[in-house]
Design an enzyme around this catalytic site. Sequence first.
Site, PDB file in Angstrom:
ATOM      1  CD  GLU A   1      32.727  29.494  50.447  1.00 46.95           C
ATOM      2  OE1 GLU A   1      32.084  30.544  50.210  1.00 46.95           O
ATOM      3  OE2 GLU A   1      33.871  29.270  50.013  1.00 46.95           O
TER       4      GLU A   1
ATOM      5  CE  LYS B   1      38.787  29.475  41.057  1.00 45.30           C
ATOM      6  NZ  LYS B   1      37.529  29.847  41.638  1.00 45.30           N
TER       7      LYS B   1
ATOM      8  CG  ASP C   1      41.256  43.262  46.877  1.00 46.74           C
ATOM      9  OD1 ASP C   1      40.937  42.726  47.954  1.00 46.74           O
ATOM     10  OD2 ASP C   1      40.555  43.199  45.845  1.00 46.74           O
TER      11      ASP C   1
HETATM   12  N1  PSU Z   1      37.660  31.477  45.704  1.00 46.02           N
HETATM   13  C1  PSU Z   1      37.061  30.574  44.890  1.00 46.02           C
HETATM   14  N2  PSU Z   1      35.699  30.461  44.900  1.00 46.02           N
HETATM   15  C2  PSU Z   1      34.924  31.253  45.693  1.00 46.02           C
HETATM   16  C3  PSU Z   1      35.576  32.183  46.570  1.00 46.02           C
HETATM   17  C4  PSU Z   1      36.935  32.261  46.542  1.00 46.02           C
HETATM   18  O1  PSU Z   1      37.735  29.863  44.185  1.00 46.02           O
HETATM   19  O2  PSU Z   1      33.689  31.142  45.652  1.00 46.02           O
HETATM   20  C5  PSU Z   1      34.744  33.006  47.513  1.00 46.02           C
HETATM   21  C6  PSU Z   1      34.880  32.460  48.950  1.00 46.02           C
HETATM   22  O3  PSU Z   1      33.637  32.592  49.597  1.00 46.02           O
HETATM   23  C7  PSU Z   1      35.915  33.381  49.560  1.00 46.02           C
HETATM   24  C8  PSU Z   1      35.539  34.698  48.912  1.00 46.02           C
HETATM   25  O4  PSU Z   1      35.841  33.447  50.961  1.00 46.02           O
HETATM   26  O5  PSU Z   1      35.251  34.337  47.556  1.00 46.02           O
HETATM   27  C9  PSU Z   1      36.645  35.722  48.988  1.00 46.02           C
HETATM   28  O6  PSU Z   1      36.152  36.953  48.576  1.00 46.02           O
HETATM   29  P1  PSU Z   1      37.028  38.286  48.854  1.00 46.02           P
HETATM   30  O7  PSU Z   1      38.238  38.107  47.972  1.00 46.02           O
HETATM   31  O8  PSU Z   1      36.136  39.409  48.406  1.00 46.02           O
HETATM   32  O9  PSU Z   1      37.356  38.284  50.304  1.00 46.02           O
HETATM   33 MN    MN Z   2      38.899  42.130  48.543  1.00 47.38          MN
END
Ligand code: PSU
Ligand code: MN
Length: 305
Positions: free
Chosen positions: A27, A162, A141
Amino acid sequence: MSRHPDLDLTPEVARALEVGQPVVALETAIVTHGMPRPVNLETAQAVEAEIRAQGAVPATIAVIDGRLRAGVTAEELEMLAAIPEGVQKASRKDLPAIIAKRATAGTTVAATMFIADLAGIPIFATGGIGGVHRGAETTGDVSADLTELGRTPVGVVCAGAKSILDLPRTLEWLETAGVPVLGYRSDAFPAFFTPDSGLGVDQRMDSPAEIATALAAGRRLGNGGTLICNPIAEADALPKDQIDAVIAQAVADAAAQGIEGKAVTPFLLGKVLDLTGGDSLKANVALVRSNARLAAEIAVALASQ
Ligand code: PSU
Ligand code: MN
């Protein structure tokens, strides 16, 4: 070669897929929004090298000038890591508008899984997945990473989610969506910076070959995605008490500042980095590299099945 009108493969990735060589998707939201410069670029390069060292081909996924990409050039990776103005964070829902505007974006786990599957790549390495946020009972969320895992047949190697997230609810969501949660040489669902969240995985797997066999079975059964959890090594882990306190602070700051939507995860990642004085970044780099190695071993096993 392209298999889809919106998708371009680099020649190396196209050739590898044609001849059935192992390929691992990566990614780029972690590059554009997850890590600071210059560690973001160094890590992205190191991760590609880890995959090559195992005899697999890295396919770093992004959107460049409105084209979905599986594989980027060294120069394109540098451009993404420079985080120029206007580089967006693309989840699956963002792709049509980004294509329309011929924009450039780092792809989240959700968007990367989607593009990997379009390209025919069954395995993908990341750091941590998005999930159910703390307080989701009021904010609602929930990361689209979870819905994508429910529908798209790609194996995602991660160090868990995390603990900025609500981990019990994240696991419940994965169960509801029918996503197998496998532990690599561990029964514990890992918590990214620490190897054990106190929650369990569905099944412990003892080798990359066993995981490859389970992925192949999931495909035969018409399942969606599979989560492969690779706990951070003890030597790279952060002290649990320290990281728990830091995350509580980061979550409180996000709420106090009214951070919303796709900005929430990057905000929390940045706060954790500041509050740990950079220790979180070292742990993050170590686990991403480890996940890339395991994903490459699984890709090699898949290619030889
Ligand atoms: N968790 C991490 N590092 C990251 C991400 C998540 O420890 O860089 C990034 C990944 O690309 C994940 C995204 O898919 O954040 C999730 O964002 P959202 O919660 O807005 O869907
Ligand atoms: Mn979100």
